[in-house]
Design a protein around this motif. Structure first.
Motif, PDB file in Angstrom:
ATOM      1  N   TRP A  99       0.823  -1.210   0.000  1.00 36.57           N
ATOM      2  CA  TRP A  99       0.000   0.000   0.000  1.00 36.57           C
ATOM      3  C   TRP A  99       0.864   1.269   0.000  1.00 36.57           C
ATOM      4  O   TRP A  99       0.532   2.249  -0.669  1.00 36.57           O
ATOM      5  CB  TRP A  99      -0.934   0.005   1.191  1.00 36.57           C
ATOM      6  CG  TRP A  99      -1.804   1.236   1.230  1.00 36.57           C
ATOM      7  CD1 TRP A  99      -1.760   2.262   2.104  1.00 36.57           C
ATOM      8  CD2 TRP A  99      -2.834   1.567   0.296  1.00 36.57           C
ATOM      9  NE1 TRP A  99      -2.692   3.213   1.800  1.00 36.57           N
ATOM     10  CE2 TRP A  99      -3.381   2.812   0.683  1.00 36.57           C
ATOM     11  CE3 TRP A  99      -3.350   0.926  -0.841  1.00 36.57           C
ATOM     12  CZ2 TRP A  99      -4.410   3.432  -0.010  1.00 36.57           C
ATOM     13  CZ3 TRP A  99      -4.379   1.554  -1.532  1.00 36.57           C
ATOM     14  CH2 TRP A  99      -4.901   2.793  -1.129  1.00 36.57           C
ATOM     15  N   SER A 125       0.768   4.207  -2.695  1.00 35.80           N
ATOM     16  CA  SER A 125       0.562   5.617  -2.333  1.00 35.80           C
ATOM     17  C   SER A 125       1.697   6.497  -2.841  1.00 35.80           C
ATOM     18  O   SER A 125       1.495   7.687  -3.134  1.00 35.80           O
ATOM     19  CB  SER A 125       0.442   5.747  -0.806  1.00 35.80           C
ATOM     20  OG  SER A 125      -0.660   5.005  -0.316  1.00 35.80           O
ATOM     21  N   GLU A 143      -9.710  -7.201   1.556  1.00 33.69           N
ATOM     22  CA  GLU A 143      -9.034  -5.900   1.482  1.00 33.69           C
ATOM     23  C   GLU A 143      -7.802  -5.948   0.577  1.00 33.69           C
ATOM     24  O   GLU A 143      -7.391  -4.917   0.032  1.00 33.69           O
ATOM     25  CB  GLU A 143      -8.646  -5.442   2.890  1.00 33.69           C
ATOM     26  CG  GLU A 143      -9.858  -5.149   3.771  1.00 33.69           C
ATOM     27  CD  GLU A 143     -10.889  -4.267   3.080  1.00 33.69           C
ATOM     28  OE1 GLU A 143     -10.558  -3.107   2.744  1.00 33.69           O
ATOM     29  OE2 GLU A 143     -12.023  -4.738   2.855  1.00 33.69           O
ATOM     30  N   ASN A 178      -7.308  -3.056  -2.196  1.00 32.49           N
ATOM     31  CA  ASN A 178      -6.113  -2.223  -2.362  1.00 32.49           C
ATOM     32  C   ASN A 178      -5.449  -2.458  -3.728  1.00 32.49           C
ATOM     33  O   ASN A 178      -4.914  -1.519  -4.341  1.00 32.49           O
ATOM     34  CB  ASN A 178      -5.126  -2.507  -1.233  1.00 32.49           C
ATOM     35  CG  ASN A 178      -5.672  -2.069   0.124  1.00 32.49           C
ATOM     36  OD1 ASN A 178      -6.510  -1.177   0.198  1.00 32.49           O
ATOM     37  ND2 ASN A 178      -5.199  -2.703   1.185  1.00 32.49           N
ATOM     38  N   PHE A 235      -7.013  -0.262  -6.324  1.00 33.47           N
ATOM     39  CA  PHE A 235      -6.507   1.113  -6.381  1.00 33.47           C
ATOM     40  C   PHE A 235      -5.208   1.191  -7.186  1.00 33.47           C
ATOM     41  O   PHE A 235      -4.994   2.114  -7.980  1.00 33.47           O
ATOM     42  CB  PHE A 235      -6.269   1.648  -4.961  1.00 33.47           C
ATOM     43  CG  PHE A 235      -7.527   1.966  -4.205  1.00 33.47           C
ATOM     44  CD1 PHE A 235      -8.320   3.023  -4.604  1.00 33.47           C
ATOM     45  CD2 PHE A 235      -7.918   1.218  -3.105  1.00 33.47           C
ATOM     46  CE1 PHE A 235      -9.492   3.332  -3.909  1.00 33.47           C
ATOM     47  CE2 PHE A 235      -9.071   1.514  -2.410  1.00 33.47           C
ATOM     48  CZ  PHE A 235      -9.865   2.566  -2.806  1.00 33.47           C
ATOM     49  N   PHE A 295     -16.829   3.221  -1.847  1.00 35.41           N
ATOM     50  CA  PHE A 295     -15.687   4.069  -1.484  1.00 35.41           C
ATOM     51  C   PHE A 295     -16.121   5.027  -0.378  1.00 35.41           C
ATOM     52  O   PHE A 295     -17.067   5.801  -0.563  1.00 35.41           O
ATOM     53  CB  PHE A 295     -15.190   4.873  -2.701  1.00 35.41           C
ATOM     54  CG  PHE A 295     -14.751   4.020  -3.857  1.00 35.41           C
ATOM     55  CD1 PHE A 295     -13.648   3.188  -3.746  1.00 35.41           C
ATOM     56  CD2 PHE A 295     -15.449   4.039  -5.060  1.00 35.41           C
ATOM     57  CE1 PHE A 295     -13.246   2.391  -4.813  1.00 35.41           C
ATOM     58  CE2 PHE A 295     -15.051   3.255  -6.133  1.00 35.41           C
ATOM     59  CZ  PHE A 295     -13.951   2.419  -6.004  1.00 35.41           C
ATOM     60  N   ASP A 296     -15.443   4.968   0.775  1.00 39.78           N
ATOM     61  CA  ASP A 296     -15.818   5.874   1.860  1.00 39.78           C
ATOM     62  C   ASP A 296     -15.105   7.219   1.708  1.00 39.78           C
ATOM     63  O   ASP A 296     -14.375   7.457   0.734  1.00 39.78           O
ATOM     64  CB  ASP A 296     -15.535   5.235   3.224  1.00 39.78           C
ATOM     65  CG  ASP A 296     -14.056   5.003   3.498  1.00 39.78           C
ATOM     66  OD1 ASP A 296     -13.205   5.630   2.829  1.00 39.78           O
ATOM     67  OD2 ASP A 296     -13.735   4.195   4.394  1.00 39.78           O
ATOM     68  N   ASN A 301     -12.566   8.597   3.206  1.00 38.37           N
ATOM     69  CA  ASN A 301     -11.096   8.553   3.145  1.00 38.37           C
ATOM     70  C   ASN A 301     -10.608   8.008   1.804  1.00 38.37           C
ATOM     71  O   ASN A 301      -9.583   8.456   1.277  1.00 38.37           O
ATOM     72  CB  ASN A 301     -10.540   7.706   4.301  1.00 38.37           C
ATOM     73  CG  ASN A 301     -10.710   8.389   5.646  1.00 38.37           C
ATOM     74  OD1 ASN A 301     -10.589   9.608   5.744  1.00 38.37           O
ATOM     75  ND2 ASN A 301     -10.997   7.603   6.676  1.00 38.37           N
ATOM     76  N   ASP A 302     -11.343   7.013   1.266  1.00 38.49           N
ATOM     77  CA  ASP A 302     -10.971   6.477  -0.052  1.00 38.49           C
ATOM     78  C   ASP A 302     -11.058   7.565  -1.125  1.00 38.49           C
ATOM     79  O   ASP A 302     -10.156   7.704  -1.969  1.00 38.49           O
ATOM     80  CB  ASP A 302     -11.905   5.320  -0.443  1.00 38.49           C
ATOM     81  CG  ASP A 302     -11.801   4.140   0.499  1.00 38.49           C
ATOM     82  OD1 ASP A 302     -10.721   3.960   1.100  1.00 38.49           O
ATOM     83  OD2 ASP A 302     -12.798   3.410   0.637  1.00 38.49           O
ATOM     84  N   TRP A 310      -8.233  10.014  -0.832  1.00 40.24           N
ATOM     85  CA  TRP A 310      -6.974   9.430  -1.328  1.00 40.24           C
ATOM     86  C   TRP A 310      -6.962   9.430  -2.859  1.00 40.24           C
ATOM     87  O   TRP A 310      -5.960   9.784  -3.485  1.00 40.24           O
ATOM     88  CB  TRP A 310      -6.836   8.006  -0.800  1.00 40.24           C
ATOM     89  CG  TRP A 310      -5.520   7.347  -1.129  1.00 40.24           C
ATOM     90  CD1 TRP A 310      -4.390   7.345  -0.367  1.00 40.24           C
ATOM     91  CD2 TRP A 310      -5.210   6.598  -2.311  1.00 40.24           C
ATOM     92  NE1 TRP A 310      -3.395   6.644  -0.994  1.00 40.24           N
ATOM     93  CE2 TRP A 310      -3.863   6.167  -2.190  1.00 40.24           C
ATOM     94  CE3 TRP A 310      -5.919   6.244  -3.446  1.00 40.24           C
ATOM     95  CZ2 TRP A 310      -3.224   5.415  -3.165  1.00 40.24           C
ATOM     96  CZ3 TRP A 310      -5.285   5.500  -4.430  1.00 40.24           C
ATOM     97  CH2 TRP A 310      -3.958   5.090  -4.285  1.00 40.24           C
ATOM     98  N   LEU A 311      -8.077   9.040  -3.470  1.00 45.16           N
ATOM     99  CA  LEU A 311      -8.167   9.006  -4.933  1.00 45.16           C
ATOM    100  C   LEU A 311      -7.964  10.393  -5.535  1.00 45.16           C
ATOM    101  O   LEU A 311      -7.235  10.562  -6.522  1.00 45.16           O
ATOM    102  CB  LEU A 311      -9.525   8.437  -5.360  1.00 45.16           C
ATOM    103  CG  LEU A 311      -9.708   6.924  -5.167  1.00 45.16           C
ATOM    104  CD1 LEU A 311     -11.179   6.538  -5.291  1.00 45.16           C
ATOM    105  CD2 LEU A 311      -8.859   6.142  -6.168  1.00 45.16           C
TER     106      LEU A 311
END
Length: 717
Positions: free
Chosen positions: A624, A628, A651, A655, A658, A690-691, A693-694, A697-698
């Motif tokens: 991850w 990132s 999960e 991930n 993404f 997608f919450d 925070n997701d 991040w996107l």
């Protein structure tokens, strides 16, 4: 306290506040609505005494007896109030009203002299049976026990429904309960009646009787009932109105033995109230295995032994051995629960309290004896009395369960397979260790069985609603079963034992009870452990800067609140203190990732991955972090390994999606997201795929709202 009507409740409120004048005023208002000439006359006498005291005070006259006079007047007002409250409670309950009338319509003389004479005569007459011819002895014994049981049942009901006692009545009952010429079983039963009466309406005289008997009795059975009795009778709101209550308690607490027994009692109460939870554990987790692994089956004709399956024995020769191991493991688990203090028999025996024997309230609390006339019909037709007596003597059964067992055994024992009867005779079928003779005499063991009797009574007696029930759920944290939190015990020698009690409560999951005790923890005992229990982690670190538990909790707390700088600092401290614990270094790296410090995070993660190559959680965080940091090819290689592993999770695919998305491999990303849904059982995650925070991040990685909407459409969210 059972609910009183509003006007009587106002009287009670002023008594609790120890305001004699206002209590008299409120009592007059009550009597205006509910006239009673005798009570009014007594109240007027009290009022005259109070007004005379006030007049002397207004004139500035010094009165060295003022405090004693004031409290005497308060006691007299309370006596009027309490007797009215008892009368109203009797009127409101058909059950209490019935036993009140039945006890008093008896032709017996209810003087303490007559009562004592009856009880002493019974002891003498039982002793004289030794000299009777054998063919007459049994019938005379039955007759004596029948008459005496009727007398004791009436006395129990008489005491239970009695009004507030005078000091003289209290002294006579104390003498009766301490007399060596009165049968111990009778004394134990009366102690229980005094307790129930005092619990229903606080009575300082009855409270004093119970504390005196506890302090002075040489009979441990009587002592332990009296201990439970006075603890359950405490009225914590009467500190001002009845300072004597606190004085009595603090005098008792000068004894180390008393403090130890109170501590044991508090811990035993935690086990007692867990009886139903323990029963659920037994029913769900233990009994199915016991039945499956036993050689018995239940049929319409009773319990029968099963024949061994010869084919099963040939195909799986070790199956029988495995069944036996499982059986022994489950039995051992139950026995371990029992040794720790759990009431493992509550569930089974709770189904056996519907016999007519339990219609009489006194039978729930009478000590067990085979000659009890209400079970004589069952004992007389019992073919295996010796085996049953042996079982009851060896096992940790309370009196209530022993009576249930005798009644049930008379009906089913003869229908059991011979091998099971033999197992019962050898203590094998009831899954119990024989209790040592020395343990049976110990105060803790005696008290434990009595608490089991009380718990069954207050949980199962059909008319329990007429009584104040200490085991009601609403009293769990603030009532008698958690008496260690009473302010009465504050700043006493009992404070030194609160640490052990809270530790046990927390361990047994009684967190609400523990929190109430912590509210009354003296400052001198507020150590590191105290602040840990209270969740005061900053205070812990002031006392112990390297406390691992406090540092961990603070790190988790800051992380949950997305305060990653603070969380990082705490994990850094933990890592320096405990470099051998991988999780602290890993969590520190996660905080760095959250802060966008990818280079620093990768340094730690590469080191961890090198030192712990098989740790899949390190690999997940590393993959991850690479994603990132836009090191997508490296990240993809790691995700291919993770998603093909036997230990892959939903999960991992999330991930990976993404990572693929940032590589513009849109369809593959959508497939990875769909794979996540598949592993979650196609349940849409709370809050959308997608919450918040997701999405953040996107967007930080160049994916805008339109692309996010199109992706959600593509994966059929």
């Amino acid at each position: 306290m059972k609910t009183l009507d509003h006007s009587l409740e106002r009287v009670h409120h002023e008594i609790v506040a120890c305001n004699v004048g206002r209590a008299i005023d409120e009592m007059e208002i009550y009597l205006a609505a509910w006239p009673d000439a005798q009570t009014s006359e007594r109240l007027n006498t009290i009022k005259e005494g109070y007004e005379m005291m006030v007049e002397y005070w207004k004139k500035g006259t010094a009165d060295p007896q003022r405090q004693q006079t004031y409290h005497r007047l308060m006691n007299r007002v309370y006596q009027l109030f309490a007797n009215i409250a008892i009368h109203r409670r009797l009127q409101a309950s058909s059950f209490l009203s019935e036993i009140y009338k039945n006890a008093r319509k008896s032709s017996r003389e209810w003087s303490l002299t007559a009562i004592r004479q009856e009880m002493e005569n019974f002891v003498s007459e039982i002793a004289m049976l030794e000299f009777e011819p054998e063919h007459l002895r049994g019938e005379k014994s039955r007759k004596l026990n029948q008459e005496h049981q009727q007398q004791m049942n009436e006395l129990f009901n008489y005491v239970l429904t009695s009004r507030v006692w005078t000091d003289g009545v209290g002294k006579d009952f104390t003498d009766l309960l301490l007399s060596p010429t009165v049968d111990s079983f009778d004394q134990q039963l009366i102690v229980s009646a005094v307790m129930l009466s005092s619990m229903n309406q606080f009575d300082i005289v009855k409270f004093r009787v119970l504390t005196d008997v506890y302090r002075d009795s040489v009979d441990e059975q009587v002592r332990q009932r009296a201990l439970v009795g006075w603890v359950f009778s405490i009225e914590p709101n009467m500190n001002f109105a009845f300072p004597e209550q606190k004085e009595i308690i603090h005098e008792l607490l000068k004894s180390k033995r008393v403090c130890q027994e109170l501590t044991e009692l508090q811990m035993q109460l935690v086990y007692t109230i867990n009886a139903e939870k323990d029963n659920n554990t037994i029913q769900r987790e233990i009994m199915p295995d016991l039945i499956k692994n036993s050689d018995l089956q239940v049929t319409r004709d009773g319990i029968e032994e099963t024949e061994e399956d010869r084919l099963e024995e040939v195909l799986h020769p070790d199956a029988s051995e495995r069944r036996m191991e499982n059986l022994e493991a489950n039995i051992q688990r139950m026995m371990e629960m029992q040794k720790q203090g759990s009431d493992i028999y509550f569930g089974g025996f709770s189904q056996m309290k519907r016999y007519p024997f339990f219609y009489d309230i006194s039978n729930w609390l009478v000590p067990f004896f085979m000659e009890h006339p209400d079970i004589s019909q069952f004992v007389d037709r019992m073919e295996y009395r010796g085996i049953i007596e042996s079982l009851l003597d060896k096992g940790p059964f309370c009196s209530s369960d022993k009576y249930s067992f005798v009644i049930a055994a008379s009906e089913v024992f003869n229908r059991l397979p011979a091998s099971m009867r033999e197992a019962l005779a050898n203590n094998e079928a009831l899954m119990l260790d024989e209790v040592e003779s020395s343990e049976k005499k110990s105060p803790a063991y005696i008290r434990r069985l009595y608490l089991m009797d009380l718990y069954r009574f207050f949980r199962l007696f059909p008319n329990r609603a007429a009584l104040n029930n200490p085991f009601e759920d609403k009293y769990m944290a603030d009532g008698p079963v958690n008496f260690f939190h009473y302010y009465l015990f504050m700043n006493s020698p009992l404070d030194a034992y609160k640490h052990d009690v809270v530790h046990m409560m927390v361990k047994k999951g009684a967190r609400l009870m523990a929190d109430r005790v912590l509210d009354f923890f003296p400052e001198k005992y507020q150590d590191v452990q105290f602040h840990l229990w209270c969740g005061e982690y900053e205070e812990v670190l002031q006392m112990d800067p390297g406390n691992e538990r406090a540092l961990t909790e603070l790190a988790r707390s800051h992380f949950a609140k997305e305060e990653y700088n603070e969380a990082h600092d705490y994990y850094d401290r933990l890592w320096l203190l405990h470099p051998e614990k991988v999780s602290y270094m890993l969590n520190k790296a996660v905080c760095l990732v959250k802060l966008g410090e990818y280079d620093e995070a990768l340094k730690l993660l590469y080191q961890l991955d090198y030192e712990h190559a098989d740790d899949i959680n390190i690999q997940r965080v590393l993959a991850w972090t690479l994603t990132s940091d836009n090191k997508l090819e490296q990240a993809e290689r790691m995700y291919q390994q993770l998603t093909s592993s036997e230990r892959t999770t939903a999960e991992d695919f999330f991930n990976y999606g993404f990572c693929l998305w940032l590589m513009n491999r849109i369809e593959e990303a959508a497939e990875s997201f769909m794979r996540r849904l598949e592993l979650l059982g196609f349940k849409k995650p709370a809050g959308g795929f997608f919450d918040f925070n997701d999405v953040a991040w996107l967007k930080a990685h160049g994916i805008d709202d339109i692309q996010i909407c199109m992706m959600e459409t593509l994966i059929k969210v």
